[in-house]
Design a protein around this motif. Structure first.
Motif, mmCIF file in Angstrom:
data_model
loop_
_atom_site.group_PDB
_atom_site.id
_atom_site.type_symbol
_atom_site.label_atom_id
_atom_site.label_comp_id
_atom_site.label_asym_id
_atom_site.label_seq_id
_atom_site.Cartn_x
_atom_site.Cartn_y
_atom_site.Cartn_z
ATOM 1 N N UNK A 132 5.590 -11.550 2.009
ATOM 2 C CA UNK A 132 4.192 -11.327 2.481
ATOM 3 C C UNK A 132 4.227 -10.308 3.574
ATOM 4 N N UNK A 133 3.046 -9.566 3.316
ATOM 5 C CA UNK A 133 3.013 -8.047 4.366
ATOM 6 C C UNK A 133 2.446 -8.535 5.922
ATOM 7 N N UNK A 134 3.451 -8.422 6.687
ATOM 8 C CA UNK A 134 2.851 -7.863 8.110
ATOM 9 C C UNK A 134 2.832 -6.773 8.519
ATOM 10 N N UNK A 135 1.819 -7.079 9.132
ATOM 11 C CA UNK A 135 0.834 -5.863 10.255
ATOM 12 C C UNK A 135 1.489 -6.005 11.188
ATOM 13 N N UNK A 136 1.545 -5.042 12.633
ATOM 14 C CA UNK A 136 1.690 -4.599 13.921
ATOM 15 C C UNK A 136 0.104 -4.703 14.956
ATOM 16 N N UNK A 137 -0.243 -5.351 15.535
ATOM 17 C CA UNK A 137 -1.327 -5.280 16.455
ATOM 18 C C UNK A 137 -0.054 -5.057 17.722
ATOM 19 N N UNK A 138 -0.508 -3.353 18.074
ATOM 20 C CA UNK A 138 0.244 -2.459 19.298
ATOM 21 C C UNK A 138 -0.336 -4.026 20.849
ATOM 22 N N UNK A 139 0.618 -4.250 21.224
ATOM 23 C CA UNK A 139 1.742 -4.245 21.273
ATOM 24 C C UNK A 139 2.433 -4.893 20.863
ATOM 25 N N UNK A 140 2.385 -6.616 20.523
ATOM 26 C CA UNK A 140 3.148 -7.015 20.287
ATOM 27 C C UNK A 140 1.830 -8.489 19.212
ATOM 28 N N UNK A 141 1.359 -8.256 18.928
ATOM 29 C CA UNK A 141 0.950 -9.345 17.985
ATOM 30 C C UNK A 141 1.421 -8.746 16.580
ATOM 31 N N UNK A 142 1.534 -9.964 15.831
ATOM 32 C CA UNK A 142 1.585 -10.122 14.187
ATOM 33 C C UNK A 142 0.338 -10.684 14.001
ATOM 34 N N UNK A 239 -2.999 -0.727 14.216
ATOM 35 C CA UNK A 239 -3.827 -0.350 15.164
ATOM 36 C C UNK A 239 -4.532 0.986 14.948
ATOM 37 N N UNK A 240 -3.388 1.559 14.539
ATOM 38 C CA UNK A 240 -3.500 3.074 14.220
ATOM 39 C C UNK A 240 -4.465 3.381 12.994
ATOM 40 N N UNK A 241 -4.830 4.890 13.940
ATOM 41 C CA UNK A 241 -6.199 4.426 13.398
ATOM 42 C C UNK A 241 -7.484 4.358 13.373
ATOM 43 N N UNK A 242 -7.920 3.059 14.036
ATOM 44 C CA UNK A 242 -8.604 2.653 14.430
ATOM 45 C C UNK A 242 -9.473 3.227 15.541
ATOM 46 N N UNK A 243 -10.655 2.231 15.446
ATOM 47 C CA UNK A 243 -11.471 2.556 17.230
ATOM 48 C C UNK A 243 -10.811 1.402 17.453
ATOM 49 N N UNK A 256 -11.588 4.228 22.374
ATOM 50 C CA UNK A 256 -11.831 5.540 21.321
ATOM 51 C C UNK A 256 -10.887 5.087 20.366
ATOM 52 N N UNK A 257 -10.445 5.684 19.788
ATOM 53 C CA UNK A 257 -9.117 6.013 18.259
ATOM 54 C C UNK A 257 -8.259 5.967 18.656
ATOM 55 N N UNK A 258 -7.074 4.819 18.485
ATOM 56 C CA UNK A 258 -6.107 4.772 18.424
ATOM 57 C C UNK A 258 -5.102 5.904 17.911
#
Length: 290
Positions: A132-142, A239-243, A256-258
């Protein structure tokens, strides 16, 4: 259902055959070795919080670097901002590890990378071990994708344990069913269609991945560039590239945009005014899909 011996089914380690208990002896045999990071692996049936327990042992001097404490169930599991984490017994991986980066000449100002390092280690392990692909949400969420929706399936909590130690706790929903979700936006490996739900190979994969990243990071004296940690985290960070909306200490809000994760592990947010502000602590809300 009550067993014939009159004991509480909740205390019967085989009460849910879909969720067998972890075999501590086998885990120790495969993970603890001379020259390796892991010095001990303990599995307990139930506790309040593995982080709380391991921090207390570290402060008391009764736990060495590389100690791993796993609980089949936590009654007082915690996330960032003291949020509660609850799940049925044996439905996930709930564990903490003790590391001492100061003993490896990693400066204290770089210890803030440990939660991000852990996220990279878990995501890398789940990709290979569970498919499975796991993405990371800054700073500590999977984050895992359930259907076409991004959901939180795990979290990471790092806490100082005295002058020279850090305890990193990981909670990951493995076999949690839809009707068992604590909140609608939660997820699990099962709901994400993971190929493997056996917790033992998953735990071994995560710990081995953590060991590889931690050893390389320490060898680079915590330098996120030399250890390739910064670029790898950025590549997997949803998180990067998102509002985003950052809820900051002091009831301050930043929208703002990360755009980046800087050398100190902070999230850099570009505001509508053109400023770039690094955020080292705060609650981040994704405002639009990537």
């Amino acid at each position: 259902m009550t067993p014939r011996d009159g004991s509480d089914v909740h205390d019967n380690r085989w009460s849910d055959l879909d969720r067998p208990p972890l075999a501590a002896t086998g885990l120790r045999r495969s993970l603890v070795r001379d020259g390796g990071l892991w010095s001990s692996v303990e599995v307990v049936p139930r506790t309040g919080s593995t982080n709380t327990d391991l921090v207390a042992r570290a402060v008391a001097g009764t736990a060495d670097e590389g100690a791993v404490l796993v609980a089949e169930e936590q009654s007082e599991g915690r996330g960032r901002l003291d949020r509660r984490w609850s799940a049925p017994p044996r439905s996930g991986l709930f564990f903490s590890v003790l590391v001492k980066p100061g003993e490896h000449e990693v400066p204290v100002e770089r210890w803030g990378w440990l939660p991000l390092l852990t996220g990279v280690a878990v995501a890398t392990a789940l990709s290979s071990a569970a498919g499975v692909d796991t993405a990371l949400k800054w700073p500590n969420d999977l984050l895992l994708t359930v259907g076409d929706e991004e959901r939180k399936a795990g979290g990471i909590l790092a806490e100082r344990a005295g002058a020279d130690a850090v305890v990193v706790g990981i909670g990951l929903n493995v076999s949690l069913r839809a009707e068992e979700l604590p909140v609608p936006g939660a997820g699990s490996l099962a709901l994400a269609g993971a190929k493997v739900l056996d917790r033992e190979p998953l735990l071994r994969a995560v710990l081995r991945s953590f060991e590889r990243w931690y050893v390389e990071w320490c060898a680079a004296e915590g330098d996120p560039t030399l250890s390739r940690l910064q670029e790898t985290y950025a590549a997997g960070c949803a998180t990067l590239g998102r509002q985003v909306r950052a809820m900051l200490p002091g009831d301050r809000e930043l929208v703002g945009e990360a755009v980046a994760v800087d050398g100190d592990g902070r999230l850099v947010i570009a505001t509508p005014s053109g400023d770039r502000e690094p955020v080292g602590a705060g609650d981040i809300v994704h405002l639009r899909p990537a």
